[in-house]
Design a protein around this motif. Structure first.
Motif, mmCIF file in Angstrom:
data_model
loop_
_atom_site.group_PDB
_atom_site.id
_atom_site.type_symbol
_atom_site.label_atom_id
_atom_site.label_comp_id
_atom_site.label_asym_id
_atom_site.label_seq_id
_atom_site.Cartn_x
_atom_site.Cartn_y
_atom_site.Cartn_z
ATOM 1 N N ARG A 31 0.731 -1.070 0.014
ATOM 2 C CA ARG A 31 0.043 0.120 0.090
ATOM 3 C C ARG A 31 0.906 1.197 0.037
ATOM 4 N NH1 ARG A 31 -1.570 -0.471 4.844
ATOM 5 N NH2 ARG A 31 -1.048 1.493 5.626
ATOM 6 N N ILE A 32 0.226 2.332 -0.877
ATOM 7 C CA ILE A 32 1.233 3.406 -0.841
ATOM 8 C C ILE A 32 0.106 4.471 -0.824
ATOM 9 C CG2 ILE A 32 2.936 5.178 -2.061
ATOM 10 C CD1 ILE A 32 3.306 2.747 -3.984
ATOM 11 N N GLU A 33 0.569 5.375 0.428
ATOM 12 C CA GLU A 33 -0.070 6.483 0.866
ATOM 13 C C GLU A 33 0.730 7.694 0.109
ATOM 14 O OE1 GLU A 33 0.045 6.302 4.902
ATOM 15 O OE2 GLU A 33 -1.432 4.750 5.160
ATOM 16 N N VAL A 34 -0.252 8.623 -0.668
ATOM 17 C CA VAL A 34 0.337 9.633 -1.424
ATOM 18 C C VAL A 34 -0.374 10.860 -1.249
ATOM 19 C CG1 VAL A 34 1.003 10.312 -3.757
ATOM 20 C CG2 VAL A 34 0.907 7.958 -3.242
ATOM 21 N N ARG A 35 0.374 12.032 -0.659
ATOM 22 C CA ARG A 35 -0.074 13.305 -0.724
ATOM 23 C C ARG A 35 0.313 13.932 -2.038
ATOM 24 N NH1 ARG A 35 -3.576 17.410 1.036
ATOM 25 N NH2 ARG A 35 -2.534 19.320 0.437
ATOM 26 N N PHE A 36 -0.419 14.711 -2.753
ATOM 27 C CA PHE A 36 0.070 15.267 -4.109
ATOM 28 C C PHE A 36 -0.277 16.743 -3.971
ATOM 29 C CE2 PHE A 36 -0.107 16.210 -8.489
ATOM 30 C CZ PHE A 36 0.631 15.305 -9.105
ATOM 31 N N ASP A 37 0.600 17.623 -4.235
ATOM 32 C CA ASP A 37 0.482 19.083 -3.980
ATOM 33 C C ASP A 37 1.050 19.676 -5.687
ATOM 34 O OD1 ASP A 37 -0.528 19.820 -1.298
ATOM 35 O OD2 ASP A 37 1.152 18.667 -0.918
ATOM 36 N N TYR A 38 0.112 20.395 -5.995
ATOM 37 C CA TYR A 38 0.830 21.199 -7.330
ATOM 38 C C TYR A 38 0.169 22.580 -7.367
ATOM 39 C CZ TYR A 38 0.877 21.866 -12.241
ATOM 40 O OH TYR A 38 1.232 22.588 -13.430
ATOM 41 N N ARG A 39 1.311 23.380 -7.686
ATOM 42 C CA ARG A 39 1.197 24.864 -7.745
ATOM 43 C C ARG A 39 1.123 25.148 -9.119
ATOM 44 N NH1 ARG A 39 1.192 28.630 -4.385
ATOM 45 N NH2 ARG A 39 1.809 27.350 -2.531
ATOM 46 N N SER A 41 0.959 27.965 -10.962
ATOM 47 C CA SER A 41 1.685 29.212 -11.292
ATOM 48 C C SER A 41 3.319 28.979 -11.492
ATOM 49 C CB SER A 41 1.503 30.254 -10.231
ATOM 50 O OG SER A 41 2.046 29.656 -8.970
ATOM 51 N N SER A 42 3.642 28.055 -10.972
ATOM 52 C CA SER A 42 5.018 27.648 -11.254
ATOM 53 C C SER A 42 5.163 26.327 -11.772
ATOM 54 C CB SER A 42 5.787 27.768 -9.990
ATOM 55 O OG SER A 42 5.372 26.954 -8.960
ATOM 56 N N ARG A 43 4.214 25.457 -12.023
ATOM 57 C CA ARG A 43 4.247 24.166 -12.457
ATOM 58 C C ARG A 43 4.934 23.400 -11.557
ATOM 59 N NH1 ARG A 43 4.321 23.494 -18.986
ATOM 60 N NH2 ARG A 43 2.881 25.014 -19.484
ATOM 61 N N LEU A 44 4.784 23.522 -10.257
ATOM 62 C CA LEU A 44 5.512 22.725 -9.349
ATOM 63 C C LEU A 44 4.956 21.689 -8.487
ATOM 64 C CD1 LEU A 44 8.487 22.709 -8.007
ATOM 65 C CD2 LEU A 44 7.576 23.951 -6.138
ATOM 66 N N ALA A 45 5.167 20.485 -8.680
ATOM 67 C CA ALA A 45 4.540 19.102 -8.107
ATOM 68 C C ALA A 45 5.454 18.907 -6.882
ATOM 69 C CB ALA A 45 4.145 18.326 -9.000
ATOM 70 N N ARG A 46 4.665 18.683 -5.701
ATOM 71 C CA ARG A 46 5.472 18.056 -4.547
ATOM 72 C C ARG A 46 4.642 16.841 -4.121
ATOM 73 N NH1 ARG A 46 8.720 18.813 -0.145
ATOM 74 N NH2 ARG A 46 7.906 17.374 1.772
ATOM 75 N N ILE A 47 5.308 15.740 -4.114
ATOM 76 C CA ILE A 47 4.861 14.509 -3.669
ATOM 77 C C ILE A 47 5.424 13.704 -2.590
ATOM 78 C CG2 ILE A 47 4.278 12.203 -4.795
ATOM 79 C CD1 ILE A 47 4.314 13.434 -7.538
ATOM 80 N N ALA A 125 9.307 5.720 3.271
ATOM 81 C CA ALA A 125 8.809 7.095 3.353
ATOM 82 C C ALA A 125 9.635 8.169 2.483
ATOM 83 C CB ALA A 125 8.654 7.868 4.615
ATOM 84 N N GLY A 126 9.059 8.733 1.752
ATOM 85 C CA GLY A 126 9.819 9.796 0.675
ATOM 86 C C GLY A 126 9.114 10.902 0.437
ATOM 87 N N ALA A 127 9.667 12.094 -0.078
ATOM 88 C CA ALA A 127 9.158 13.142 -0.513
ATOM 89 C C ALA A 127 9.970 13.533 -1.450
ATOM 90 C CB ALA A 127 8.782 14.174 0.570
ATOM 91 N N PHE A 128 9.414 14.201 -2.604
ATOM 92 C CA PHE A 128 10.250 15.116 -3.778
ATOM 93 C C PHE A 128 9.457 16.158 -4.315
ATOM 94 C CE2 PHE A 128 8.074 11.934 -5.937
ATOM 95 C CZ PHE A 128 7.670 12.104 -7.183
ATOM 96 N N GLN A 129 10.178 17.095 -5.138
ATOM 97 C CA GLN A 129 9.384 18.053 -5.774
ATOM 98 C C GLN A 129 10.082 18.008 -7.200
ATOM 99 O OE1 GLN A 129 9.106 21.481 -3.160
ATOM 100 N NE2 GLN A 129 10.841 22.422 -4.381
ATOM 101 N N THR A 130 9.264 18.442 -8.076
ATOM 102 C CA THR A 130 9.889 18.643 -9.323
ATOM 103 C C THR A 130 8.823 19.725 -10.278
ATOM 104 O OG1 THR A 130 10.665 17.491 -11.320
ATOM 105 C CG2 THR A 130 8.242 16.708 -10.633
ATOM 106 N N GLN A 131 9.520 20.173 -11.225
ATOM 107 C CA GLN A 131 8.840 21.160 -12.010
ATOM 108 C C GLN A 131 8.282 20.215 -13.228
ATOM 109 O OE1 GLN A 131 11.355 24.695 -12.496
ATOM 110 N NE2 GLN A 131 9.243 25.565 -11.949
ATOM 111 N N ILE A 132 7.058 20.612 -13.796
ATOM 112 C CA ILE A 132 6.582 19.689 -14.717
ATOM 113 C C ILE A 132 7.198 20.639 -16.205
ATOM 114 C CG2 ILE A 132 4.301 18.926 -15.829
ATOM 115 C CD1 ILE A 132 5.069 18.029 -13.003
ATOM 116 N N TRP A 133 7.907 19.824 -16.705
ATOM 117 C CA TRP A 133 8.312 20.324 -18.139
ATOM 118 C C TRP A 133 7.593 19.868 -19.375
ATOM 119 C CZ3 TRP A 133 11.488 24.240 -17.112
ATOM 120 C CH2 TRP A 133 12.242 24.336 -16.137
ATOM 121 N N SER A 134 6.571 20.376 -19.464
ATOM 122 C CA SER A 134 5.699 19.985 -20.437
ATOM 123 C C SER A 134 5.602 21.267 -21.629
ATOM 124 C CB SER A 134 4.300 19.477 -20.142
ATOM 125 O OG SER A 134 3.774 20.500 -19.581
ATOM 126 N N GLU A 135 5.101 20.763 -22.826
ATOM 127 C CA GLU A 135 5.079 21.956 -23.889
ATOM 128 C C GLU A 135 3.863 22.818 -23.549
ATOM 129 O OE1 GLU A 135 4.909 20.504 -27.736
ATOM 130 O OE2 GLU A 135 6.628 19.391 -27.498
#
Length: 194
Positions: A31-39, A41-47, A125-135
């Motif tokens: 089982r994986i419990e996930v918290r997903f945050d997305y901004r 304005s900056s296309r920044l995702a934190r998981i 347990a882990g956490a990371f953030q990344t910018q979404i590089w899409s066209e």
């Protein structure tokens, strides 16, 4: 008595930053419990995630630790969560942690997949953030992570790190892994789809 102050953040700002939680069910009761945050304005995702491997399950390899090439060139610390890859299609973007096949032609320093070993009854347990590089501005997002039963004969070069035990995997792990994915996160609604 003063009247209540109006809200300081307009509705548009509320849509700029959205978050939601979900649970992914995997093989053998994983089982994986996930918290997903997305901004937006900056296309920044934190998981943020917590993977639970049940006591009755076999050890599990989780391909969220990047690759050996990134470690060797200093872009990543051994044992840390690797930068994800992206797959974009028609406004949908997958954020991907997975074992990747050997590129063709093979580079001089191949991107050997790295996996965290999660023992029966343990939690990763882990956490990371990344910018979404899409066209274009993404409409939907989801995070996927590759997992497979850990078999010592398949993995090699174990390393103990501050972030747990990490092993190298052959490129054939790209075909052997199972992808566990969140539901699609609807950017406009700021919520996972049902």
């Amino acid at each position: 008595m003063k009247p209540a102050a109006p809200p300081t953040a307009p509705a548009a700002s509320a849509r700029q930053a959205a978050g939601a939680e979900t649970t992914i069910q995997g093989p053998n009761g994983v089982r994986i419990e996930v918290r997903f945050d997305y901004r937006a304005s900056s296309r920044l995702a934190r998981i943020d995630y917590r993977l639970h491997n049940p006591a009755a399950a076999p050890p599990l390899a989780v391909f969220d630790r990047g690759d050996l090439h990134q470690v060797r060139i200093g872009r990543q610390k051994l044992g840390a969560i690797g930068q994800p890859g992206f797959v974009e299609q028609n406004g949908d973007v997958e954020i991907l942690h997975a074992a990747m096949p050997l590129p063709d032609p093979a580079p001089t320093s191949p991107p050997t997949p790295l996996a965290a070993k999660v023992a029966p009854g343990a939690t990763l347990a882990g956490a990371f953030q990344t910018q979404i590089w899409s066209e274009a501005e993404p409409k939907r997002l989801r995070w996927c992570v590759g997992v497979m039963p850990f078999e010592a004969s398949f993995f090699d070069a174990p390393a103990k790190t501050a972030d747990g035990e990490v092993w190298s995997a052959p490129f054939s792990a790209a075909d052997a892994q199972q992808m566990l994915c969140t539901p699609w996160f609807d950017v406009a609604k700021g919520a996972f789809e049902a």
